[in-house]
Design a protein around this motif. Structure first.
Motif, PDB file in Angstrom:
ATOM      1  N   ARG A  38      84.823-115.636  -6.214  1.00 38.54           N
ATOM      2  CA  ARG A  38      84.275-116.076  -7.323  1.00 38.54           C
ATOM      3  C   ARG A  38      84.760-117.338  -7.299  1.00 38.54           C
ATOM      4  O   ARG A  38      84.002-118.523  -7.383  1.00 38.54           O
ATOM      5  CB  ARG A  38      84.575-115.310  -8.552  1.00 38.54           C
ATOM      6  N   ARG A  41      83.476-119.626  -4.595  1.00 36.48           N
ATOM      7  CA  ARG A  41      82.359-119.996  -4.714  1.00 36.48           C
ATOM      8  C   ARG A  41      82.036-121.129  -5.871  1.00 36.48           C
ATOM      9  O   ARG A  41      81.336-122.193  -5.733  1.00 36.48           O
ATOM     10  CB  ARG A  41      81.640-118.897  -5.346  1.00 36.48           C
ATOM     11  N   ILE A  42      82.891-121.019  -7.038  1.00 38.40           N
ATOM     12  CA  ILE A  42      82.695-122.075  -7.730  1.00 38.40           C
ATOM     13  C   ILE A  42      83.296-123.349  -7.291  1.00 38.40           C
ATOM     14  O   ILE A  42      82.563-124.595  -7.760  1.00 38.40           O
ATOM     15  CB  ILE A  42      83.525-121.752  -9.109  1.00 38.40           C
ATOM     16  N   GLY A  45      80.723-124.737  -4.944  1.00 43.03           N
ATOM     17  CA  GLY A  45      79.381-124.941  -5.677  1.00 43.03           C
ATOM     18  C   GLY A  45      79.583-126.516  -6.492  1.00 43.03           C
ATOM     19  O   GLY A  45      78.653-127.245  -6.513  1.00 43.03           O
ATOM     20  N   ALA A  48      79.228-129.210  -3.669  1.00 44.33           N
ATOM     21  CA  ALA A  48      77.801-129.229  -3.225  1.00 44.33           C
ATOM     22  C   ALA A  48      77.087-130.131  -4.444  1.00 44.33           C
ATOM     23  O   ALA A  48      76.281-130.891  -4.070  1.00 44.33           O
ATOM     24  CB  ALA A  48      77.123-127.882  -3.330  1.00 44.33           C
ATOM     25  N   PHE A  49      77.553-129.849  -5.691  1.00 39.75           N
ATOM     26  CA  PHE A  49      76.711-130.868  -6.892  1.00 39.75           C
ATOM     27  C   PHE A  49      77.219-132.105  -6.597  1.00 39.75           C
ATOM     28  O   PHE A  49      76.393-132.922  -6.896  1.00 39.75           O
ATOM     29  CB  PHE A  49      77.171-130.096  -8.329  1.00 39.75           C
ATOM     30  N   THR A 202      78.091-126.876   3.513  1.00 43.66           N
ATOM     31  CA  THR A 202      78.745-126.514   2.178  1.00 43.66           C
ATOM     32  C   THR A 202      78.113-125.400   1.726  1.00 43.66           C
ATOM     33  O   THR A 202      78.670-124.433   1.289  1.00 43.66           O
ATOM     34  CB  THR A 202      78.898-127.684   1.160  1.00 43.66           C
ATOM     35  N   LEU A 203      76.856-125.506   1.509  1.00 44.23           N
ATOM     36  CA  LEU A 203      75.974-124.365   1.034  1.00 44.23           C
ATOM     37  C   LEU A 203      76.084-122.921   1.843  1.00 44.23           C
ATOM     38  O   LEU A 203      76.339-121.761   1.346  1.00 44.23           O
ATOM     39  CB  LEU A 203      74.548-124.808   0.786  1.00 44.23           C
ATOM     40  N   LEU A 206      79.010-121.360   1.113  1.00 40.59           N
ATOM     41  CA  LEU A 206      78.860-120.714  -0.241  1.00 40.59           C
ATOM     42  C   LEU A 206      78.165-119.319  -0.438  1.00 40.59           C
ATOM     43  O   LEU A 206      78.590-118.521  -0.980  1.00 40.59           O
ATOM     44  CB  LEU A 206      78.380-121.852  -1.206  1.00 40.59           C
ATOM     45  N   TYR A 360      68.454-121.722   2.392  1.00 40.04           N
ATOM     46  CA  TYR A 360      68.838-120.430   1.658  1.00 40.04           C
ATOM     47  C   TYR A 360      67.811-119.341   2.322  1.00 40.04           C
ATOM     48  O   TYR A 360      68.191-118.265   2.628  1.00 40.04           O
ATOM     49  CB  TYR A 360      68.541-120.505   0.130  1.00 40.04           C
TER      50      TYR A 360
END
Length: 379
Positions: A38, A41-42, A45, A48-49, A202-203, A206, A360
């Motif tokens: 977790r 992932r954060i 994430g 990525a943002f 990166t995704l 993730l 995805y």
């Protein structure tokens, strides 16, 4: 990796392979702790943002013609903007030495220069900030033993790619400082393409974190990969359009110069330069690829709806098709209004969203065995 070309019997108890297990933990003997997955992932994430934010600020920099306002590359000290009137005047004088000022912005005021300077500074600052957001948590996770050993080289590779992207950005800017009033469309396209690859990588990391999945390359994955490839080529075509300001002309739809296939597509010589330097041809190619993306995504969704075992991927395929159709509609709207900044940025954001959805979907199809098994088990 498992190759599969046809429908498979339902699996009620999917098991991770030894390679998949090793991906999830440093020892490979047990799954990654949920709290560790977790946290990673954060972290990814957020990165990525920030990459998306940087791409959009880069788009604004392009649309406002701000990219050449900073005429030197200082990876460390460049993070500090001009702090005094003398500093601003020095930066402005440096800008006055390049062709863009003498041929395009002759007579620009210092206040006008500050406007374009801040756009380019924000773009470069975001690049430095992303490096910091990556490096500091990475060291903390590493010291805490949170990062699985097989994941370590992938994260290091991601960091190296980010550094190379910064160098590529300066290589792009340099192309507009001597003999041009704008950057090279080839270098701009490469800079944008690498940014999207970094975002996609990166995704991908993730998506897989904390999941014991078995890779399968079957027909859905092959089709999904082809669709993803078309989407990526369309992104590059869009960057070429931006690089030669191709969206500022031929602002009609569905016809160009009064025809669906206009005259003038092959005016440049040698012929291959039309693909990269003829604004009419470059915009025409972007249109055709846009149609191809919409058709390909719709056909993929229809095929999965009819294919045995395709139900597990149908939802992501439909989402991708809808997003592609909306993006094409937004593209036409942007073109008809001659690319206002707001719509130009919205269109770029839509392109990023379509790419993420295609990626995805492709990721899901390559994990088909586990997805189908989980669907069967939950049913």
């Amino acid at each position: 990796m498992r190759l599969s070309w046809g429908p498979e019997p339902a699996i009620t108890a999917p098991m991770a392979t030894e390679a998949a297990q090793s991906l999830e933990s440093p020892s490979g003997a047990s799954a990654m702790a949920p709290r560790h997955a977790r946290a990673l992932r954060i972290w990814l994430g957020v990165i990525a943002f920030l990459i998306v934010a940087m791409i959009l600020v880069g788009g604004a920099t392009r649309l406002t013609d701000s990219g050449l306002s900073i005429t030197e590359w200082q990876p460390i000290m460049g993070a500090i903007p001009p702090l005094s009137q003398a500093d601003w005047q020095e930066a402005f004088e440096a800008y006055k030495q390049i062709p863009e000022y003498s041929q395009v912005n002759q007579g620009m005021s210092l206040e006008g220069f500050k406007t374009i300077y801040w756009w380019e500074w924000a773009h470069r600052f975001l690049g430095r900030f992303i490096g910091l957001v990556f490096f500091v948590p990475f060291v903390c996770f590493w010291l805490a033993g949170t990062i699985p050993r097989p994941l370590m080289p992938k994260l290091i590779g991601l960091f190296v790619l980010g550094g190379l992207q910064g160098a590529l950005g300066w290589y792009m800017v340099k192309s507009g400082l001597v003999d041009r009033v704008d950057v090279s469309q080839y270098r701009l396209t490469a800079h944008f393409g690498v940014a999207m690859l970094i975002f996609g990588y990166t995704l991908w990391l993730l998506f897989g974190l904390g999941r014991n999945t078995q890779t399968r390359i079957g027909a859905p994955a092959i089709v999904g990969g082809l669709v993803l490839g078309i989407v990526f080529v369309q992104l590059l075509a869009g960057a070429l359009v931006a690089g030669i300001d191709g969206g500022l002309g031929f602002n009609t739809w569905p016809l160009m110069n009064g025809a669906f296939i206009p005259n003038g597509l092959g005016e440049a010589s040698p012929w291959y330069l039309n693909l990269f330097e003829n604004p009419l041809t470059v915009q025409f190619d972007h249109r055709m690829l846009g149609y191809a993306v919409v058709v390909a995504t719709i056909l993929q969704a229809m095929w999965l709806a009819m294919k045995r075992g395709g139900a597990a991927f149908f939802g992501s395929a439909v989402t991708l098709a809808v997003l592609s159709l909306l993006q094409a509609t937004l593209g036409v709207w942007t073109l008809l209004l001659a690319v206002p900044i707001e719509l130009g940025l919205a269109h770029q954001a839509g392109a990023i969203l379509v790419f993420a959805a295609a990626l995805y979907h492709f990721w899901l199809t390559t994990r088909g065995t586990s997805v189908e098994a989980q669907t069967a088990a939950s049913a």
